[in-house]
Design a protein around this motif. Structure first.
Motif, PDB file in Angstrom:
ATOM      1  N   GLU A 437       0.827  -1.215   0.000  1.00  0.00           N
ATOM      2  CA  GLU A 437       0.000   0.000   0.000  1.00  0.00           C
ATOM      3  C   GLU A 437       0.859   1.263   0.000  1.00  0.00           C
ATOM      4  O   GLU A 437       0.434   2.304  -0.526  1.00  0.00           O
ATOM      5  N   SER A 438       2.047   1.210   0.601  1.00  0.00           N
ATOM      6  CA  SER A 438       2.895   2.403   0.650  1.00  0.00           C
ATOM      7  C   SER A 438       3.936   2.429  -0.459  1.00  0.00           C
ATOM      8  O   SER A 438       4.455   3.496  -0.805  1.00  0.00           O
ATOM      9  N   MET A 439       4.276   1.269  -1.029  1.00  0.00           N
ATOM     10  CA  MET A 439       5.196   1.208  -2.172  1.00  0.00           C
ATOM     11  C   MET A 439       4.700   0.115  -3.115  1.00  0.00           C
ATOM     12  O   MET A 439       5.202  -1.014  -3.099  1.00  0.00           O
ATOM     13  N   PRO A 440       3.721   0.420  -3.960  1.00  0.00           N
ATOM     14  CA  PRO A 440       3.126  -0.603  -4.822  1.00  0.00           C
ATOM     15  C   PRO A 440       4.109  -1.188  -5.827  1.00  0.00           C
ATOM     16  O   PRO A 440       4.038  -2.368  -6.161  1.00  0.00           O
ATOM     17  N   ASP A 441       5.019  -0.364  -6.321  1.00  0.00           N
ATOM     18  CA  ASP A 441       5.954  -0.796  -7.360  1.00  0.00           C
ATOM     19  C   ASP A 441       7.373  -0.733  -6.809  1.00  0.00           C
ATOM     20  O   ASP A 441       8.089   0.255  -7.003  1.00  0.00           O
ATOM     21  N   THR A 442       7.799  -1.779  -6.118  1.00  0.00           N
ATOM     22  CA  THR A 442       9.136  -1.803  -5.537  1.00  0.00           C
ATOM     23  C   THR A 442      10.205  -1.792  -6.616  1.00  0.00           C
ATOM     24  O   THR A 442      11.318  -1.310  -6.398  1.00  0.00           O
ATOM     25  N   ASP A 443       9.862  -2.306  -7.803  1.00  0.00           N
ATOM     26  CA  ASP A 443      10.834  -2.309  -8.896  1.00  0.00           C
ATOM     27  C   ASP A 443      11.201  -0.890  -9.322  1.00  0.00           C
ATOM     28  O   ASP A 443      12.298  -0.657  -9.834  1.00  0.00           O
ATOM     29  N   ALA A 444      10.310   0.059  -9.090  1.00  0.00           N
ATOM     30  CA  ALA A 444      10.609   1.454  -9.424  1.00  0.00           C
ATOM     31  C   ALA A 444      11.763   1.988  -8.584  1.00  0.00           C
ATOM     32  O   ALA A 444      12.454   2.930  -8.997  1.00  0.00           O
ATOM     33  N   LEU A 445      11.972   1.404  -7.403  1.00  0.00           N
ATOM     34  CA  LEU A 445      13.131   1.746  -6.577  1.00  0.00           C
ATOM     35  C   LEU A 445      14.355   0.941  -6.993  1.00  0.00           C
ATOM     36  O   LEU A 445      15.434   1.490  -7.230  1.00  0.00           O
ATOM     37  N   VAL A 446      14.193  -0.367  -7.113  1.00  0.00           N
ATOM     38  CA  VAL A 446      15.334  -1.258  -7.314  1.00  0.00           C
ATOM     39  C   VAL A 446      16.029  -1.017  -8.645  1.00  0.00           C
ATOM     40  O   VAL A 446      17.248  -1.160  -8.757  1.00  0.00           O
ATOM     41  N   ARG A 447      15.281  -0.623  -9.662  1.00  0.00           N
ATOM     42  CA  ARG A 447      15.913  -0.424 -10.972  1.00  0.00           C
ATOM     43  C   ARG A 447      16.919   0.722 -10.968  1.00  0.00           C
ATOM     44  O   ARG A 447      17.740   0.851 -11.897  1.00  0.00           O
ATOM     45  N   HIS A 448      16.883   1.566  -9.925  1.00  0.00           N
ATOM     46  CA  HIS A 448      17.858   2.655  -9.829  1.00  0.00           C
ATOM     47  C   HIS A 448      19.212   2.173  -9.290  1.00  0.00           C
ATOM     48  O   HIS A 448      20.200   2.909  -9.419  1.00  0.00           O
ATOM     49  N   PHE A 449      19.275   1.006  -8.687  1.00  0.00           N
ATOM     50  CA  PHE A 449      20.537   0.553  -8.096  1.00  0.00           C
ATOM     51  C   PHE A 449      21.650   0.417  -9.137  1.00  0.00           C
ATOM     52  O   PHE A 449      22.757   0.958  -8.938  1.00  0.00           O
TER      53      PHE A 449
END
Length: 469
Positions: A437-449
Protein backbone atom coordinates in the motif's frame (compact mmCIF):
# COMPACT_ATOMS: atom_id res chain seq x y z
CA UNK A 1 15.14 -28.18 26.85
CA UNK A 2 16.03 -25.36 24.43
CA UNK A 3 14.54 -22.06 25.61
CA UNK A 4 14.25 -19.20 23.14
CA UNK A 5 16.42 -16.23 23.99
CA UNK A 6 14.62 -13.00 24.75
CA UNK A 7 15.63 -11.59 21.37
CA UNK A 8 14.46 -14.68 19.47
CA UNK A 9 11.17 -14.67 21.36
CA UNK A 10 10.70 -10.94 20.73
CA UNK A 11 10.25 -11.65 17.04
CA UNK A 12 7.32 -13.88 17.95
CA UNK A 13 5.82 -11.18 20.16
CA UNK A 14 6.33 -8.50 17.47
CA UNK A 15 4.30 -10.45 14.94
CA UNK A 16 0.78 -9.37 14.03
CA UNK A 17 -1.40 -10.23 11.00
CA UNK A 18 0.16 -7.21 9.24
CA UNK A 19 3.67 -7.22 10.72
CA UNK A 20 4.94 -10.65 9.69
CA UNK A 21 8.27 -11.59 11.22
CA UNK A 22 9.62 -14.13 8.78
CA UNK A 23 12.64 -13.66 6.54
CA UNK A 24 12.53 -14.85 2.94
CA UNK A 25 14.92 -15.80 0.18
CA UNK A 26 14.48 -16.12 -3.56
CA UNK A 27 16.79 -18.71 -5.13
CA UNK A 28 16.88 -18.91 -8.91
CA UNK A 29 18.18 -22.35 -9.91
CA UNK A 30 19.53 -23.82 -13.13
CA UNK A 31 18.40 -27.48 -13.10
CA UNK A 32 20.67 -28.31 -16.07
CA UNK A 33 23.54 -28.98 -13.64
CA UNK A 34 21.62 -31.62 -11.67
CA UNK A 35 23.06 -35.14 -11.90
CA UNK A 36 19.55 -36.55 -12.42
CA UNK A 37 16.76 -34.88 -14.42
CA UNK A 38 14.76 -32.39 -12.35
CA UNK A 39 11.50 -33.47 -10.80
CA UNK A 40 9.62 -31.87 -7.94
CA UNK A 41 9.24 -35.22 -6.18
CA UNK A 42 12.98 -35.85 -6.36
CA UNK A 43 13.80 -32.37 -5.08
CA UNK A 44 11.32 -32.65 -2.21
CA UNK A 45 12.69 -36.08 -1.28
CA UNK A 46 16.29 -34.82 -1.25
CA UNK A 47 15.36 -31.80 0.90
CA UNK A 48 13.62 -34.17 3.33
CA UNK A 49 16.78 -36.26 3.64
CA UNK A 50 18.94 -33.23 4.37
CA UNK A 51 16.73 -31.46 6.93
CA UNK A 52 15.79 -34.48 9.03
CA UNK A 53 18.85 -34.22 11.27
CA UNK A 54 18.96 -30.40 11.45
CA UNK A 55 17.02 -29.23 14.55
CA UNK A 56 16.32 -25.77 13.12
CA UNK A 57 14.17 -27.42 10.44
CA UNK A 58 12.36 -29.95 12.65
CA UNK A 59 11.66 -28.08 15.89
CA UNK A 60 8.56 -26.10 16.76
CA UNK A 61 7.56 -23.57 19.39
CA UNK A 62 5.93 -24.59 22.65
CA UNK A 63 4.58 -21.97 25.04
CA UNK A 64 5.24 -21.87 28.77
CA UNK A 65 2.22 -22.21 31.10
CA UNK A 66 0.62 -18.86 31.97
CA UNK A 67 3.11 -17.09 29.70
CA UNK A 68 5.55 -16.77 32.61
CA UNK A 69 8.65 -17.14 30.46
CA UNK A 70 9.78 -17.22 26.86
CA UNK A 71 8.71 -20.27 24.84
CA UNK A 72 10.89 -23.31 24.26
CA UNK A 73 11.82 -25.30 21.17
CA UNK A 74 10.65 -28.91 21.06
CA UNK A 75 11.03 -31.60 18.43
CA UNK A 76 8.10 -31.97 16.03
CA UNK A 77 7.42 -35.68 16.30
CA UNK A 78 4.92 -35.47 13.43
CA UNK A 79 7.29 -33.68 11.04
CA UNK A 80 6.10 -34.08 7.44
CA UNK A 81 8.05 -32.60 4.54
CA UNK A 82 4.85 -32.24 2.51
CA UNK A 83 3.69 -29.56 4.93
CA UNK A 84 6.82 -27.52 4.27
CA UNK A 85 7.91 -27.98 0.65
CA UNK A 86 5.19 -27.08 -1.87
CA UNK A 87 4.90 -26.87 -5.65
CA UNK A 88 3.63 -24.02 -7.82
CA UNK A 89 3.85 -22.96 -11.46
CA UNK A 90 4.10 -19.42 -12.79
CA UNK A 91 1.30 -18.09 -14.95
CA UNK A 92 2.10 -17.32 -18.59
CA UNK A 93 4.42 -15.78 -19.74
CA UNK A 94 6.40 -16.84 -16.66
CA UNK A 95 8.77 -13.88 -16.55
CA UNK A 96 10.17 -11.56 -13.90
CA UNK A 97 6.92 -9.60 -13.24
CA UNK A 98 4.93 -12.79 -12.69
CA UNK A 99 7.63 -14.18 -10.39
CA UNK A 100 7.75 -11.03 -8.27
CA UNK A 101 3.95 -10.95 -7.94
CA UNK A 102 3.86 -14.58 -6.81
CA UNK A 103 6.75 -14.15 -4.35
CA UNK A 104 5.07 -11.05 -2.90
CA UNK A 105 1.88 -13.05 -2.36
CA UNK A 106 3.79 -15.87 -0.62
CA UNK A 107 5.64 -13.36 1.57
CA UNK A 108 2.25 -11.99 2.69
CA UNK A 109 1.18 -15.32 4.22
CA UNK A 110 1.96 -16.11 7.89
CA UNK A 111 3.74 -19.26 8.98
CA UNK A 112 1.82 -21.91 10.90
CA UNK A 113 3.11 -21.86 14.50
CA UNK A 114 1.86 -25.37 15.18
CA UNK A 115 4.67 -26.69 12.96
CA UNK A 116 8.38 -25.89 12.41
CA UNK A 117 8.56 -22.28 11.33
CA UNK A 118 9.70 -22.59 7.72
CA UNK A 119 8.35 -23.26 4.24
CA UNK A 120 9.69 -23.62 0.71
CA UNK A 121 7.74 -23.09 -2.46
CA UNK A 122 9.24 -24.67 -5.57
CA UNK A 123 8.12 -22.52 -8.51
CA UNK A 124 8.30 -24.02 -11.98
CA UNK A 125 7.90 -22.42 -15.40
CA UNK A 126 10.32 -19.51 -14.93
CA UNK A 127 12.32 -17.91 -17.73
CA UNK A 128 14.61 -20.27 -19.75
CA UNK A 129 13.36 -23.35 -17.93
CA UNK A 130 14.82 -22.32 -14.60
CA UNK A 131 13.29 -23.27 -11.26
CA UNK A 132 12.82 -20.83 -8.38
CA UNK A 133 12.71 -21.73 -4.70
CA UNK A 134 10.98 -19.20 -2.47
CA UNK A 135 11.94 -19.94 1.14
CA UNK A 136 10.50 -18.49 4.35
CA UNK A 137 11.81 -18.89 7.89
CA UNK A 138 10.70 -17.09 11.02
CA UNK A 139 13.09 -14.51 12.44
CA UNK A 140 12.84 -16.30 15.79
CA UNK A 141 14.85 -19.08 14.14
CA UNK A 142 17.44 -17.16 12.11
CA UNK A 143 19.27 -13.89 11.66
CA UNK A 144 21.29 -13.00 8.57
CA UNK A 145 24.37 -15.05 9.45
CA UNK A 146 22.58 -18.07 10.90
CA UNK A 147 20.21 -18.01 7.92
CA UNK A 148 23.16 -18.18 5.53
CA UNK A 149 24.56 -21.05 7.61
CA UNK A 150 21.26 -22.93 7.33
CA UNK A 151 21.30 -22.52 3.57
CA UNK A 152 24.72 -24.19 3.61
CA UNK A 153 23.10 -27.33 5.05
CA UNK A 154 21.26 -27.67 1.75
CA UNK A 155 24.01 -26.56 -0.62
CA UNK A 156 27.27 -27.88 -1.98
CA UNK A 157 30.21 -26.52 -3.98
CA UNK A 158 29.77 -29.14 -6.73
CA UNK A 159 26.56 -30.55 -8.25
CA UNK A 160 27.16 -34.04 -6.86
CA UNK A 161 29.02 -33.12 -3.65
CA UNK A 162 27.79 -33.49 -0.07
CA UNK A 163 26.35 -30.46 1.78
CA UNK A 164 28.95 -28.00 3.05
CA UNK A 165 27.88 -28.52 6.69
CA UNK A 166 27.45 -32.01 8.06
CA UNK A 167 27.57 -31.63 11.87
CA UNK A 168 24.36 -30.75 13.67
CA UNK A 169 23.42 -30.20 17.33
CA UNK A 170 21.19 -32.67 19.10
CA UNK A 171 17.44 -32.07 18.68
CA UNK A 172 15.68 -30.37 21.62
CA UNK A 173 13.82 -32.57 24.06
CA UNK A 174 10.19 -32.07 25.04
CA UNK A 175 9.95 -31.05 28.75
CA UNK A 176 6.96 -31.72 30.95
CA UNK A 177 4.52 -29.03 32.03
CA UNK A 178 5.85 -29.10 35.59
CA UNK A 179 9.43 -28.56 34.48
CA UNK A 180 8.41 -25.65 32.25
CA UNK A 181 6.47 -24.01 35.06
CA UNK A 182 9.24 -24.55 37.61
CA UNK A 183 11.94 -23.08 35.39
CA UNK A 184 9.70 -20.12 34.57
CA UNK A 185 9.11 -19.34 38.26
CA UNK A 186 12.83 -19.50 39.01
CA UNK A 187 13.64 -17.30 36.03
CA UNK A 188 11.01 -14.74 37.02
CA UNK A 189 12.36 -14.57 40.57
CA UNK A 190 15.88 -13.92 39.28
CA UNK A 191 14.93 -11.05 36.98
CA UNK A 192 15.41 -8.22 39.52
CA UNK A 193 19.00 -9.32 40.01
CA UNK A 194 19.54 -9.50 36.27
CA UNK A 195 17.99 -6.05 35.82
CA UNK A 196 20.48 -4.51 38.23
CA UNK A 197 23.36 -6.02 36.24
CA UNK A 198 22.00 -4.57 32.99
CA UNK A 199 21.16 -1.08 34.30
CA UNK A 200 24.67 0.00 35.27
CA UNK A 201 26.38 -0.47 31.88
CA UNK A 202 23.32 0.99 30.16
CA UNK A 203 23.52 4.15 32.27
CA UNK A 204 27.23 4.45 31.49
CA UNK A 205 26.44 4.06 27.81
CA UNK A 206 23.97 6.96 27.91
CA UNK A 207 26.59 9.20 29.48
CA UNK A 208 29.20 8.25 26.88
CA UNK A 209 26.72 8.72 24.05
CA UNK A 210 25.94 12.26 25.21
CA UNK A 211 29.67 12.99 25.17
CA UNK A 212 30.01 11.61 21.65
CA UNK A 213 27.06 13.70 20.48
CA UNK A 214 28.69 16.86 21.82
CA UNK A 215 31.94 16.01 19.99
CA UNK A 216 30.04 15.18 16.80
CA UNK A 217 31.23 11.56 16.75
CA UNK A 218 27.99 9.80 17.70
CA UNK A 219 25.97 7.67 15.31
CA UNK A 220 22.82 9.21 13.89
CA UNK A 221 20.02 9.45 16.41
CA UNK A 222 16.68 7.62 16.06
CA UNK A 223 13.49 9.71 15.86
CA UNK A 224 15.35 12.17 13.59
CA UNK A 225 14.18 10.76 10.25
CA UNK A 226 12.00 12.69 7.78
CA UNK A 227 8.61 11.20 6.98
CA UNK A 228 8.11 9.51 3.61
CA UNK A 229 5.27 7.61 1.97
CA UNK A 230 6.61 4.30 3.30
CA UNK A 231 6.74 5.44 6.94
CA UNK A 232 3.37 4.64 8.44
CA UNK A 233 1.14 1.77 9.53
CA UNK A 234 1.64 -1.25 7.29
CA UNK A 235 -0.70 -3.98 6.02
CA UNK A 236 0.09 -7.64 5.36
CA UNK A 237 0.38 -7.08 1.59
CA UNK A 238 3.89 -7.04 0.16
CA UNK A 239 5.66 -5.97 -3.01
CA UNK A 240 9.05 -7.41 -3.97
CA UNK A 241 11.78 -6.57 -6.48
CA UNK A 242 15.32 -7.77 -7.19
CA UNK A 243 18.38 -6.47 -9.03
CA UNK A 244 22.00 -7.51 -9.56
CA UNK A 245 25.14 -5.41 -9.09
CA UNK A 246 28.70 -6.15 -10.21
CA UNK A 247 30.61 -7.05 -7.04
CA UNK A 248 33.99 -6.51 -8.72
CA UNK A 249 32.99 -2.93 -9.58
CA UNK A 250 31.90 -2.31 -5.99
CA UNK A 251 35.26 -3.62 -4.77
CA UNK A 252 37.12 -1.46 -7.30
CA UNK A 253 35.33 1.66 -6.06
CA UNK A 254 36.06 0.64 -2.49
CA UNK A 255 39.78 0.27 -3.24
CA UNK A 256 40.11 3.53 -5.17
CA UNK A 257 38.21 5.60 -2.60
CA UNK A 258 39.61 3.94 0.54
CA UNK A 259 36.13 3.07 1.77
CA UNK A 260 34.42 -0.26 2.48
CA UNK A 261 32.05 -2.47 0.52
CA UNK A 262 29.32 -1.55 2.98
CA UNK A 263 30.01 2.17 2.45
CA UNK A 264 29.63 1.73 -1.31
CA UNK A 265 26.44 -0.31 -0.95
CA UNK A 266 24.87 2.27 1.36
CA UNK A 267 25.91 5.12 -0.97
CA UNK A 268 24.30 3.36 -3.94
CA UNK A 269 21.17 2.69 -1.84
CA UNK A 270 21.05 6.35 -0.83
CA UNK A 271 21.26 7.40 -4.47
CA UNK A 272 18.56 4.95 -5.51
CA UNK A 273 16.23 6.18 -2.77
CA UNK A 274 16.95 9.79 -3.72
CA UNK A 275 16.07 9.07 -7.36
CA UNK A 276 12.91 7.15 -6.42
CA UNK A 277 11.60 9.89 -4.13
CA UNK A 278 12.62 12.67 -6.53
CA UNK A 279 10.60 11.04 -9.33
CA UNK A 280 7.53 11.29 -7.10
CA UNK A 281 8.21 14.81 -5.82
CA UNK A 282 8.62 13.32 -2.32
CA UNK A 283 12.33 13.94 -1.72
CA UNK A 284 12.73 15.41 1.79
CA UNK A 285 15.28 18.12 2.48
CA UNK A 286 17.01 16.09 5.20
CA UNK A 287 18.61 12.69 4.73
CA UNK A 288 16.78 9.40 5.17
CA UNK A 289 17.84 7.41 8.23
CA UNK A 290 18.47 3.67 7.98
CA UNK A 291 18.81 0.98 10.61
CA UNK A 292 21.69 -1.32 9.70
CA UNK A 293 21.72 -4.70 11.51
CA UNK A 294 25.17 -5.74 12.72
CA UNK A 295 26.18 -9.31 13.58
CA UNK A 296 27.76 -9.69 17.03
CA UNK A 297 28.19 -13.44 16.68
CA UNK A 298 31.98 -13.24 17.05
CA UNK A 299 31.92 -11.00 20.12
CA UNK A 300 28.81 -12.20 21.98
CA UNK A 301 29.26 -13.98 25.29
CA UNK A 302 26.05 -15.92 24.77
CA UNK A 303 26.28 -19.48 23.53
CA UNK A 304 22.55 -19.88 22.81
CA UNK A 305 20.04 -18.04 20.67
CA UNK A 306 19.60 -17.89 16.90
CA UNK A 307 19.71 -14.09 16.71
CA UNK A 308 23.00 -12.50 17.68
CA UNK A 309 22.57 -9.05 16.24
CA UNK A 310 22.75 -5.43 17.20
CA UNK A 311 22.03 -2.38 15.06
CA UNK A 312 23.38 1.03 14.22
CA UNK A 313 21.72 4.05 12.67
CA UNK A 314 23.17 5.87 9.67
CA UNK A 315 22.05 8.69 7.42
CA UNK A 316 22.09 7.68 3.75
CA UNK A 317 22.96 11.03 2.20
CA UNK A 318 19.75 11.28 0.18
CA UNK A 319 20.11 15.06 0.55
CA UNK A 320 23.39 14.96 -1.42
CA UNK A 321 23.11 14.90 -5.23
CA UNK A 322 26.72 14.00 -6.05
CA UNK A 323 27.40 10.23 -5.64
CA UNK A 324 31.11 10.58 -4.80
CA UNK A 325 30.46 13.26 -2.21
CA UNK A 326 27.73 11.03 -0.75
CA UNK A 327 30.15 8.09 -0.52
CA UNK A 328 32.83 10.07 1.31
CA UNK A 329 30.23 11.55 3.67
CA UNK A 330 28.81 8.10 4.39
CA UNK A 331 32.27 6.63 4.98
CA UNK A 332 32.98 9.26 7.64
CA UNK A 333 29.57 8.85 9.27
CA UNK A 334 29.84 5.07 9.23
CA UNK A 335 33.23 5.21 10.91
CA UNK A 336 31.77 7.27 13.75
CA UNK A 337 28.77 4.93 13.91
CA UNK A 338 31.01 1.85 14.10
CA UNK A 339 33.14 3.37 16.86
CA UNK A 340 30.01 4.32 18.76
CA UNK A 341 28.50 0.88 18.19
CA UNK A 342 31.70 -0.87 19.32
CA UNK A 343 31.48 0.99 22.62
CA UNK A 344 28.16 -0.76 23.26
CA UNK A 345 28.17 -4.25 24.74
CA UNK A 346 27.70 -6.89 22.07
CA UNK A 347 24.96 -8.44 24.19
CA UNK A 348 23.16 -5.23 25.18
CA UNK A 349 20.17 -5.79 22.90
CA UNK A 350 19.94 -9.45 23.88
CA UNK A 351 20.21 -8.58 27.60
CA UNK A 352 17.34 -6.11 27.47
CA UNK A 353 15.24 -8.40 25.28
CA UNK A 354 15.15 -10.92 28.12
CA UNK A 355 12.70 -8.60 29.90
CA UNK A 356 10.15 -8.68 27.07
CA UNK A 357 7.02 -10.02 28.75
CA UNK A 358 5.23 -12.46 26.41
CA UNK A 359 1.69 -11.20 26.96
CA UNK A 360 2.16 -7.47 27.53
CA UNK A 361 4.66 -7.17 24.67
CA UNK A 362 2.24 -8.71 22.19
CA UNK A 363 -0.68 -6.60 23.43
CA UNK A 364 1.42 -3.44 23.18
CA UNK A 365 2.38 -4.21 19.57
CA UNK A 366 -1.25 -4.77 18.59
CA UNK A 367 -2.37 -1.58 20.32
CA UNK A 368 0.41 0.34 18.57
CA UNK A 369 -0.83 -0.93 15.19
CA UNK A 370 -4.55 -0.48 15.87
CA UNK A 371 -4.08 3.10 17.07
CA UNK A 372 -1.80 3.85 14.09
CA UNK A 373 0.75 5.38 16.42
CA UNK A 374 3.51 5.07 13.80
CA UNK A 375 1.85 8.00 12.02
CA UNK A 376 1.64 10.21 15.11
CA UNK A 377 5.12 10.30 16.62
CA UNK A 378 8.40 11.35 14.95
CA UNK A 379 9.77 8.78 12.52
CA UNK A 380 12.18 6.42 14.30
CA UNK A 381 13.89 5.33 11.08
CA UNK A 382 12.90 5.20 7.42
CA UNK A 383 13.96 1.68 6.49
CA UNK A 384 16.19 -1.28 7.30
CA UNK A 385 19.23 -2.08 5.13
CA UNK A 386 21.15 -5.34 5.63
CA UNK A 387 24.37 -6.46 4.00
CA UNK A 388 24.82 -10.24 4.28
CA UNK A 389 28.15 -11.69 3.14
CA UNK A 390 27.65 -14.67 0.87
CA UNK A 391 29.83 -17.30 -0.77
CA UNK A 392 32.49 -16.12 -3.25
CA UNK A 393 32.06 -19.24 -5.38
CA UNK A 394 29.05 -20.78 -7.16
CA UNK A 395 26.81 -22.94 -4.99
CA UNK A 396 24.51 -25.80 -5.91
CA UNK A 397 21.14 -26.43 -4.28
CA UNK A 398 20.36 -30.14 -4.51
CA UNK A 399 22.65 -30.20 -7.54
CA UNK A 400 21.09 -27.18 -9.30
CA UNK A 401 23.38 -24.18 -9.72
CA UNK A 402 22.20 -21.09 -7.85
CA UNK A 403 22.07 -18.25 -10.39
CA UNK A 404 20.70 -15.75 -7.88
CA UNK A 405 20.26 -15.79 -4.10
CA UNK A 406 18.29 -12.85 -2.84
CA UNK A 407 17.31 -12.53 0.85
CA UNK A 408 14.38 -10.41 2.04
CA UNK A 409 13.87 -9.17 5.60
CA UNK A 410 10.71 -8.14 7.45
CA UNK A 411 9.09 -4.70 7.38
CA UNK A 412 7.71 -2.89 10.41
CA UNK A 413 5.04 -0.39 11.36
CA UNK A 414 6.71 2.95 10.76
CA UNK A 415 9.33 1.52 8.39
CA UNK A 416 7.58 -0.27 5.56
CA UNK A 417 10.67 -0.92 3.43
CA UNK A 418 13.51 -3.41 3.84
CA UNK A 419 16.51 -3.66 1.51
CA UNK A 420 18.87 -6.62 1.79
CA UNK A 421 21.97 -7.23 -0.30
CA UNK A 422 23.93 -10.47 -0.47
CA UNK A 423 27.07 -11.32 -2.40
CA UNK A 424 27.19 -14.55 -4.37
CA UNK A 425 29.80 -15.72 -6.89
CA UNK A 426 30.84 -12.27 -8.10
CA UNK A 427 27.41 -10.65 -7.96
CA UNK A 428 25.72 -8.49 -5.37
CA UNK A 429 22.04 -9.43 -5.31
CA UNK A 430 19.70 -6.69 -4.12
CA UNK A 431 16.29 -7.56 -2.70
CA UNK A 432 13.66 -5.04 -1.67
CA UNK A 433 10.41 -5.84 0.10
CA UNK A 434 7.82 -3.27 1.10
CA UNK A 435 4.26 -2.81 2.24
CA UNK A 436 2.35 -2.81 -1.03
CA UNK A 437 0.00 0.00 0.00
CA UNK A 438 2.90 2.40 0.65
CA UNK A 439 5.20 1.21 -2.17
CA UNK A 440 3.13 -0.60 -4.82
CA UNK A 441 5.95 -0.80 -7.36
CA UNK A 442 9.14 -1.80 -5.54
CA UNK A 443 10.83 -2.31 -8.90
CA UNK A 444 10.61 1.45 -9.42
CA UNK A 445 13.13 1.75 -6.58
CA UNK A 446 15.33 -1.26 -7.31
CA UNK A 447 15.91 -0.42 -10.97
CA UNK A 448 17.86 2.66 -9.83
CA UNK A 449 20.54 0.55 -8.10
CA UNK A 450 22.52 -0.37 -11.26
CA UNK A 451 22.18 3.21 -12.53
CA UNK A 452 23.47 4.65 -9.25
CA UNK A 453 26.42 2.25 -9.23
CA UNK A 454 27.25 3.41 -12.76
CA UNK A 455 27.02 7.09 -11.72
CA UNK A 456 29.29 6.47 -8.76
CA UNK A 457 31.76 4.59 -10.95
CA UNK A 458 31.86 7.48 -13.44
CA UNK A 459 32.37 9.99 -10.64
CA UNK A 460 35.24 7.94 -9.20
CA UNK A 461 36.85 7.63 -12.65
CA UNK A 462 36.55 11.39 -13.20
CA UNK A 463 37.96 12.11 -9.78
CA UNK A 464 35.69 15.11 -9.38
CA UNK A 465 32.09 15.71 -8.34
CA UNK A 466 29.61 14.35 -10.85
CA UNK A 467 26.81 16.44 -12.25
CA UNK A 468 24.07 16.89 -9.68
CA UNK A 469 20.75 15.31 -10.50
Amino acid sequence: MDRLSGLDASFLYLETPAQLMHVCAVMVLDPATMTAPYSFEGLQREIDLRVRDVPAFTRKVRGVPLGLDHPVWVQDKAFDIERHVHRLALPTPGGYPELMDLCAHLASLPLDRSRPLWEMWVIEGYDDGRVVVFAKMHHATVDGVSGANLVSHLCSVEPDAAPMVSEHPAPPRDPGRGELLGRAVIGTAARPVTLVKVLKPSAQLVTKSIGRARRGTAMAAPFSAPRTSFNGTITSHRSIAMADLDLDEIRRIKKVTGTTVNDVVLAVAGGALRAYLDERDELPESSLLATVPVSVRDSSRRSTGANKVSALFTKLGTDVADPLERLHMLAERNQHAKEHHNAISADALQDWAEFAAPRTFGLAVRAYANLRLAERHPVVHNLVISNVPGPPIPLYFMGARIDALCPLGPVFHGAGLNITVMSNAGQMHVGAIACRESMPDTDALVRHFPDELARLSEAVAAGSPADAR
